[in-house]
Scaffold this motif. Structure first.
Motif, mmCIF file in Angstrom:
data_model
loop_
_atom_site.group_PDB
_atom_site.id
_atom_site.type_symbol
_atom_site.label_atom_id
_atom_site.label_comp_id
_atom_site.label_asym_id
_atom_site.label_seq_id
_atom_site.Cartn_x
_atom_site.Cartn_y
_atom_site.Cartn_z
ATOM 1 N N ILE A 255 0.833 -1.200 0.000
ATOM 2 C CA ILE A 255 0.000 0.000 0.000
ATOM 3 C C ILE A 255 0.869 1.253 0.000
ATOM 4 C CG2 ILE A 255 -1.697 1.310 1.331
ATOM 5 C CD1 ILE A 255 -2.858 -1.298 2.303
ATOM 6 N N VAL A 256 1.896 1.250 0.865
ATOM 7 C CA VAL A 256 2.783 2.419 0.935
ATOM 8 C C VAL A 256 3.492 2.631 -0.397
ATOM 9 C CG1 VAL A 256 4.814 3.384 2.069
ATOM 10 C CG2 VAL A 256 3.089 2.183 3.423
ATOM 11 N N ARG A 257 4.003 1.557 -0.987
ATOM 12 C CA ARG A 257 4.713 1.688 -2.259
ATOM 13 C C ARG A 257 3.769 2.139 -3.363
ATOM 14 N NH1 ARG A 257 6.471 -3.027 -2.453
ATOM 15 N NH2 ARG A 257 5.073 -3.984 -3.977
ATOM 16 N N SER A 258 2.565 1.606 -3.414
ATOM 17 C CA SER A 258 1.623 1.973 -4.474
ATOM 18 C C SER A 258 1.195 3.428 -4.360
ATOM 19 C CB SER A 258 0.394 1.058 -4.409
ATOM 20 O OG SER A 258 0.760 -0.295 -4.578
ATOM 21 N N LEU A 259 0.918 3.877 -3.132
ATOM 22 C CA LEU A 259 0.536 5.281 -2.947
ATOM 23 C C LEU A 259 1.671 6.219 -3.320
ATOM 24 C CD1 LEU A 259 -1.434 5.101 0.437
ATOM 25 C CD2 LEU A 259 -2.373 5.425 -1.856
ATOM 26 N N SER A 260 2.896 5.861 -2.945
ATOM 27 C CA SER A 260 4.038 6.709 -3.269
ATOM 28 C C SER A 260 4.263 6.777 -4.770
ATOM 29 C CB SER A 260 5.294 6.193 -2.564
ATOM 30 O OG SER A 260 5.133 6.190 -1.157
ATOM 31 N N VAL A 261 4.249 5.626 -5.423
ATOM 32 C CA VAL A 261 4.451 5.598 -6.878
ATOM 33 C C VAL A 261 3.337 6.356 -7.587
ATOM 34 C CG1 VAL A 261 4.539 4.103 -8.907
ATOM 35 C CG2 VAL A 261 5.783 3.466 -6.844
ATOM 36 N N GLY A 262 2.085 6.146 -7.167
ATOM 37 C CA GLY A 262 0.969 6.835 -7.795
ATOM 38 C C GLY A 262 1.071 8.347 -7.651
ATOM 39 N N PHE A 263 1.420 8.811 -6.463
ATOM 40 C CA PHE A 263 1.544 10.256 -6.245
ATOM 41 C C PHE A 263 2.673 10.841 -7.092
ATOM 42 C CE2 PHE A 263 3.668 13.764 -4.097
ATOM 43 C CZ PHE A 263 2.619 14.652 -3.897
ATOM 44 N N ILE A 264 3.837 10.198 -7.070
ATOM 45 C CA ILE A 264 4.989 10.727 -7.805
ATOM 46 C C ILE A 264 4.709 10.787 -9.292
ATOM 47 C CG2 ILE A 264 7.387 10.264 -8.425
ATOM 48 C CD1 ILE A 264 7.748 9.088 -5.610
ATOM 49 N N GLU A 265 4.193 9.704 -9.843
ATOM 50 C CA GLU A 265 3.971 9.655 -11.294
ATOM 51 C C GLU A 265 2.858 10.602 -11.722
ATOM 52 O OE1 GLU A 265 6.008 8.296 -13.247
ATOM 53 O OE2 GLU A 265 7.164 7.364 -11.637
ATOM 54 N N PHE A 266 1.829 10.757 -10.884
ATOM 55 C CA PHE A 266 0.743 11.670 -11.250
ATOM 56 C C PHE A 266 1.230 13.118 -11.240
ATOM 57 C CE2 PHE A 266 -2.605 14.584 -9.830
ATOM 58 C CZ PHE A 266 -3.495 14.450 -10.894
ATOM 59 N N ILE A 267 1.913 13.508 -10.166
ATOM 60 C CA ILE A 267 2.368 14.897 -10.066
ATOM 61 C C ILE A 267 3.386 15.212 -11.153
ATOM 62 C CG2 ILE A 267 3.594 16.547 -8.607
ATOM 63 C CD1 ILE A 267 0.776 16.054 -7.692
#
Length: 430
Positions: A255-267
């Motif tokens: 969950i932590v990795r997915s949220l981090s990757v999603g935030f970074i790639e979206f921004i």
């Protein structure tokens, strides 16, 4: 016939090296006139520099500082007989470029705020200063907005209490509920405090003991004061957030990795100007009716999130560059995850990432000029308002040149500090 041998019985006195190989003459010979081709290129370059200065200096040193309008500037230049800049606009609007429409009688608060900023940054940037100064560095982030915006002093105090609650929550709950749950609580409890408790507590304290200074609305902010405020806050917050995102992207927790990757790639996939439009127009739609969410605060949040995503990738590159043996050494010493990151891994990763980190900082500071598109009066936004004045309508180079020089001073200073820090932390053999 016998051979005669001579043996010197005293040392020859040391002689000075040839004058042509040392000092200024030696440097010129080695760097500028080491060969025929280099000598020709040097002479051509000197001729070009002379021609450039001959054209630029008369324009720069134009004696038009006391002109009251573009017409008066042109009259002065016509008397000189050669072209020149109209610097009267810089003299007349200097304070506006610096402070925007901030009340003139309160300029002392802005000046004091930025002087205290230098004091707060000094022990962070230069480690040879007394470490006790770091206590003031920790207090300054809560003192800064109070000096700029004014109002009751209880607002920054209750905000600071949120961080105190998070610190003690992690420390006291860790033995009973575990490190992960305590860390989550350290993030959740301050948010609950800020959203639901801090406001009523600050109002109650203000009613009992009203300690406040004159409030200033955000619409009065402008000029370099606005750019420095947004840039400094975004730079200061993006580094720790970027570190957490970089660690989250490498986490074993899905969950932590997915949220981090999603935030970074979206921004990173969205232009900053889009985020600023969201902050200025769309964000209030999702807030409860009657909510007054300060526009500058919204912009700071968006710029910080944008910078944090890029910072996370820079730091992730530093983490990836570390040998696997560093992680194994931390495990061999029996260090837990956070101690290993604080004492071994992160110092080395940040050292490797210094050029990328400073480049991101410089980019963030320059990107603050985009706020002029959403109506905030940074130096570029002010320039358009100034050019609308009929007395100065038609001036372009002077205003934008002045803005460019000021931004260059700030960005060049960051670049020089980056090189100083790299030299200071250089521990390898050349």
């Amino acid at each position: 016939m016998s051979d005669t041998h001579f043996v010197r019985n005293q040392m020859v006195e040391e002689q000075d090296p040839p004058a042509a190989t040392t000092g200024v003459a030696g440097w010129l010979r080695e760097n500028l006139f080491s060969s025929v081709s280099n000598s020709i290129l040097t002479l051509l370059s000197l001729a070009f520099v002379y021609w450039l200065l001959a054209q630029a200096l008369p324009w720069i040193v134009s004696p038009t500082w006391h002109a009251e309008s573009l017409t008066e500037c042109r009259e002065i230049i016509a008397e000189l007989g050669y072209g020149g800049a109209c610097w009267g606009i810089i003299r007349e609007r200097w304070l506006q470029f610096m402070f925007g429409f901030y009340p003139a009688e309160l300029y002392w608060r802005v000046v004091l705020d930025f002087l205290l900023l230098a004091v707060a940054l000094a022990p962070v940037l230069f480690t040879n200063l007394p470490r006790k100064m770091l206590y003031f560095s920790a207090i300054y982030p809560f003192l800064m907005p109070w000096l700029l915006w004014g109002g009751t002093i209880w607002n920054p105090i209750v905000v600071a209490l949120g961080f105190v609650i998070g610190f003690y929550a992690q420390r006291l709950l860790k033995p009973s509920i575990g490190e992960l749950a305590a860390t989550i609580a350290a993030f959740v409890l301050p948010i609950i405090w800020w959203l639901f408790v801090a406001g009523p507590v600050a109002d109650a304290l203000a009613s009992v003991l009203p300690l406040s200074i004159q409030a200033v609305e955000s619409r009065n902010f402008g000029g370099y004061m606005l750019s420095i405020t947004i840039g400094v806050v975004a730079i200061a917050l993006s580094l720790p957030i970027g570190i957490l995102l970089a660690l989250g992207r490498q986490s074993d927790l899905l969950i932590v990795r997915s949220l981090s990757v999603g935030f970074i790639e979206f921004i990173r996939g969205v232009p900053l100007i889009t985020l600023l439009f969201v902050a200025s127009t769309l964000l209030n739609i999702f807030m409860p009716p009657g909510t007054d969410f300060d526009i500058i605060l919204r912009v700071i949040i968006m710029v910080t999130l944008f910078a944090s995503a890029y910072m996370a990738e820079v730091i992730r590159g530093g983490l990836a560059a570390l040998p696997r043996g560093q992680y194994e050494a931390a495990d061999a010493l029996g260090l837990d995850f956070w101690m290993a990151q604080r004492l071994i891994i992160m110092p080395q990763a940040l050292k490797i990432s210094i050029p990328g980190i400073v480049s991101t900082f410089i980019g963030v500071f320059k990107d603050t000029t985009l706020v002029s598109i959403i109506g905030l009066l940074d130096p570029l936004g002010l320039s358009r308002a100034i050019l609308a004045d009929s007395a100065w309508n038609g001036i372009v180079w002077e205003i934008y040149g002045f803005i460019a020089v000021m931004f260059f001073i700030f960005c060049f200073s960051m670049s020089r500090y980056s090189m100083y820090l790299e030299r200071k932390l250089q521990t390898g053999h050349r």
